[in-house]
Design an enzyme around this catalytic site. Structure first.
Site, PDB file in Angstrom:
ATOM      1  N   GLY A 138       0.636  -1.206  -0.069  1.00 18.38           N
ATOM      2  CA  GLY A 138       0.034   0.025   0.017  1.00 18.38           C
ATOM      3  C   GLY A 138       0.925   1.260  -0.170  1.00 18.38           C
ATOM      4  CB  SER A 183      -9.079   3.387  10.454  1.00 17.26           C
ATOM      5  OG  SER A 183     -10.069   4.287   9.607  1.00 17.26           O
ATOM      6  CD  GLU A 240     -14.767   4.892   8.016  1.00 17.08           C
ATOM      7  OE1 GLU A 240     -15.837   4.467   8.506  1.00 17.08           O
ATOM      8  OE2 GLU A 240     -14.796   5.742   7.076  1.00 17.08           O
ATOM      9  CE1 TYR A 279     -10.405  -0.535   6.865  1.00 17.52           C
ATOM     10  CE2 TYR A 279     -11.211   1.312   8.164  1.00 17.52           C
ATOM     11  CZ  TYR A 279     -10.305   0.884   7.471  1.00 17.52           C
ATOM     12  OH  TYR A 279      -8.719   1.317   7.395  1.00 17.52           O
ATOM     13  CE  LYS A 309      -7.531  -0.871   9.641  1.00 16.84           C
ATOM     14  NZ  LYS A 309      -6.104  -1.067   9.653  1.00 16.84           N
TER      15      LYS A 309
HETATM   16  P1  GDP Z   1     -12.682   7.340   2.859  1.00 13.19           P
HETATM   17  O1  GDP Z   1     -12.847   8.672   3.681  1.00 13.19           O
HETATM   18  O2  GDP Z   1     -11.553   6.557   3.711  1.00 13.19           O
HETATM   19  O3  GDP Z   1     -13.697   6.483   2.666  1.00 13.19           O
HETATM   20  O4  GDP Z   1     -11.870   7.976   1.785  1.00 13.19           O
HETATM   21  P2  GDP Z   1     -12.449   8.388   0.242  1.00 13.19           P
HETATM   22  O5  GDP Z   1     -11.269   9.009  -0.445  1.00 13.19           O
HETATM   23  O6  GDP Z   1     -12.946   7.135  -0.598  1.00 13.19           O
HETATM   24  O7  GDP Z   1     -13.756   9.267   0.366  1.00 13.19           O
HETATM   25  C1  GDP Z   1     -13.622  10.358   0.970  1.00 13.19           C
HETATM   26  C2  GDP Z   1     -15.066  11.258   0.803  1.00 13.19           C
HETATM   27  O8  GDP Z   1     -15.159  11.538  -0.584  1.00 13.19           O
HETATM   28  C3  GDP Z   1     -16.205  10.379   1.141  1.00 13.19           C
HETATM   29  O9  GDP Z   1     -17.177  11.166   1.805  1.00 13.19           O
HETATM   30  C4  GDP Z   1     -17.057   9.784  -0.164  1.00 13.19           C
HETATM   31  O10 GDP Z   1     -18.526   9.863  -0.076  1.00 13.19           O
HETATM   32  C5  GDP Z   1     -16.545  11.210  -0.887  1.00 13.19           C
HETATM   33  N1  GDP Z   1     -16.765  10.889  -2.291  1.00 13.19           N
HETATM   34  C6  GDP Z   1     -17.469  11.832  -3.144  1.00 13.19           C
HETATM   35  N2  GDP Z   1     -17.421  11.317  -4.576  1.00 13.19           N
HETATM   36  C7  GDP Z   1     -16.753  10.075  -4.420  1.00 13.19           C
HETATM   37  C8  GDP Z   1     -16.253   9.321  -5.345  1.00 13.19           C
HETATM   38  O11 GDP Z   1     -16.629   9.573  -6.696  1.00 13.19           O
HETATM   39  N3  GDP Z   1     -15.354   8.263  -4.960  1.00 13.19           N
HETATM   40  C9  GDP Z   1     -14.821   8.091  -3.572  1.00 13.19           C
HETATM   41  N4  GDP Z   1     -14.139   7.598  -3.102  1.00 13.19           N
HETATM   42  N5  GDP Z   1     -15.374   9.096  -2.748  1.00 13.19           N
HETATM   43  C10 GDP Z   1     -16.237   9.974  -3.079  1.00 13.19           C
END
Ligand code: GDP
Length: 315
Positions: A12, A119, A121, A143, A147
């Site tokens: 990663g 995390s 989360e 998840y 964690k």
């Molecule tokens: P996470 O916080 O670990 O789930 O990291 P992400 O980068 O996957 O998502 C961060 C935020 O971006 C979340 O609130 C998603 O709902 C928002 N988001 C909005 N549009 C998108 C998209 O197209 N892809 C992803 N991955 N996240 C999105």
């Protein structure tokens, strides 16, 4: 004898930055890789790779006893919340049980400094903002629950004097981030638009707010946690939240595109059924106890990622 470190999750983003850092510090670096994965991208040649699966508790224990490291960093995990809904039992085994098994293996080696990559989360949809080490652990997906189990067990094991720290990592990014995360999805698509290889960017919730930091800074926090005299829990975050919309604006600006609104379109497919509206961490303890602080701000992170994507070959 040269001190050894053992990393799980070398494939990663964090694993490769951590390996570079530990090698620079003069350690011999050993890492666990799934047989199927081959030599991970960005993984330095000097890393000694061992084929195996963290969820194979007995095999991993034998390996750890043989390598006998002085620092262990557990970064391996089912890393996607979405996958954790599809495979909650696998997530529990890898992110929860296998993490605790590795802590026990480290105890059997003796004298190990253990760092568990936790995390934000684990806090689910927190009632307070920013979150600290004292915020209630109340996950809202498999998840986060797995964690949380590893995080809580780290605290329990400290009560019998094991040097186990849990770093509660907020979102942290770099050009090595896969495009399933929103930052890299945005920077790689904006670069493709700038090159003329794409004509629009489809996203979900633009109003979600996250605390985005620079991945190598978060690796630095892990190393500081391992080497601190006393183990503990540490929130690792910048303390500043930005919306996905601000991220989009910063990325287009870095690519020299001003009129970006018509290029972005919201697609229901990318909205999540449950999505914390804001996650932001208070890293006061990490700053005071570990002397840690973030070194790269939001705009600069986005600029570096867009620049890296602009130099990649199309495709
Ligand atoms: P996470 O916080 O670990 O789930 O990291 P992400 O980068 O996957 O998502 C961060 C935020 O971006 C979340 O609130 C998603 O709902 C928002 N988001 C909005 N549009 C998108 C998209 O197209 N892809 C992803 N991955 N996240 C999105």
């Amino acid at each position: 004898m040269t001190a050894r470190a053992f990393i799980t999750g070398i494939g990663g983003q964090d694993g490769t930055y951590l390996a570079e850092r530990l090698l620079a510090d003069g350690l011999e670096v050993h890492a666990l890789v799934l047989a199927a994965d081959g030599h991970p991208a960005h993984c330095p040649e000097a890393v000694v790779l061992h084929r195996g699966d963290l969820a194979d508790v007995d095999g991993t224990r034998r390996l750890l006893l043989e390598v006998a490291p002085s620092e262990v960093y557990n970064l391996a995990a089912i890393s996607s919340v979405a996958q954790s809904w599809d495979e909650p039992d696998l997530t529990a085994r890898v992110n929860g049980q296998a993490a605790v098994a590795l802590m026990e293996s480290a105890r059997q080696v003796g004298g190990v400094r253990f760092v568990q990559a936790s995390s934000a989360e684990i806090f689910g949809e927190p009632a307070e903002s920013p979150q600290t080490e004292a915020t209630a652990v109340r996950p809202v997906n498999p998840y986060g629950a797995a964690k949380a189990y590893a995080h809580l067990t780290a605290g329990v094991l400290r009560q019998r004097d094991e040097h186990v720290s849990s770093v509660v990592l907020y979102n942290h990014e770099s050009p090595r981030r896969p495009a399933r995360f929103v930052t890299r999805k945005i920077t790689s698509t904006v670069a493709a638009i700038a090159r003329g290889d794409a004509d629009r960017l489809a996203l979900g919730n633009l109003e979600a707010r996250r605390d985005w930091g620079w991945a190598p800074d978060y690796v630095d926090a892990m190393v500081r946690a391992a080497r601190a005299e006393v183990p503990g829990d540490y929130v690792v975050a910048t303390g500043v939240a930005h919306s996905v919309r601000e991220l989009v604006a910063a990325a287009f600006s870095a690519a020299g595109i001003d009129d970006w609104e018509p290029l972005v379109h919201q697609d229901p497919a990318f909205f999540r059924p449950a999505d914390p509206t804001e996650l932001v961490g208070d890293a006061t303890r990490a700053r005071e106890v570990l002397g840690w602080e973030p070194t790269v701000g939001f705009e600069e992170i986005v600029r570096r990622m867009v620049e890296a994507d602009l130099t990649l070959p199309a495709g």
